[in-house]
Scaffold this motif. Sequence first.
Motif, short mmCIF file in Angstrom:
data_model
loop_
_atom_site.label_atom_id
_atom_site.label_comp_id
_atom_site.label_asym_id
_atom_site.label_seq_id
_atom_site.Cartn_x
_atom_site.Cartn_y
_atom_site.Cartn_z
N HIS A 38 -2.21 -10.34 -7.67
CA HIS A 38 -2.30 -9.56 -6.43
C HIS A 38 -1.20 -9.97 -5.46
O HIS A 38 -0.54 -9.11 -4.86
CB HIS A 38 -3.67 -9.74 -5.76
N SER A 42 1.97 -7.72 -4.03
CA SER A 42 2.16 -7.50 -2.59
C SER A 42 3.53 -7.98 -2.12
O SER A 42 4.13 -7.38 -1.23
CB SER A 42 1.09 -8.23 -1.78
N VAL A 101 -3.78 -10.01 -0.18
CA VAL A 101 -3.45 -8.76 0.50
C VAL A 101 -2.48 -9.08 1.64
O VAL A 101 -2.88 -9.45 2.73
CB VAL A 101 -4.72 -8.06 1.05
N GLY A 104 2.51 -5.09 4.31
CA GLY A 104 3.68 -4.47 3.68
C GLY A 104 4.96 -4.69 4.45
O GLY A 104 6.04 -4.48 3.93
#
Length: 179
Positions: A38, A42, A101, A104
């Motif tokens: 993950h 990201s 997470v 961005g």
Amino acid sequence: MTGPSPRILGAILAGGQSSRFGADKALALLGGKTLLDHVAASLAPQVDALAVVGRAYADINSIADVPRPGLGPLGALAGALRYAVEGGFGAVLSVPCDAPVLPGDLRRILSGDGAAYLRDLPVIGWWPAMLARPLARWLDDDNPRSVRRWADTVGARAIAVDRLPPNINTPADLAALGG
């Protein structure tokens, strides 16, 4: 006229002991994928190359802690900075393996003049490659191994964000995120 932007190394710090988690949290599953996968997904769009520091992992380049394992995140960061210098990267964007997470726009949030880190999660940081030698000296002199303390000595900016990326430290943290 400005030259091309420096290449940025994305360094996933993954050599910790996971003592609060009770198992290797980098390999813990969230939605059928490891936390490390993950994080890599990201971070990859925000950097020119990825590396995992402190362990070997799948098809991602592996970097050893410097000067040796067991020095926590600063040893991992020292390894990433040394690798950045040797590889011609201008800076390192560091993240832990347990923050699956990431924003961005993390690169935009942290990049700028000099070093910077997230005030409430200092292992997420922007570190110019020229800091490799100062960090190696810091560790050689047996200074405290706090990322924040070292960052303050090099004048890094502490950046506050409205929403901190989730950080998995315990099985309950993972469960709250849906794992």
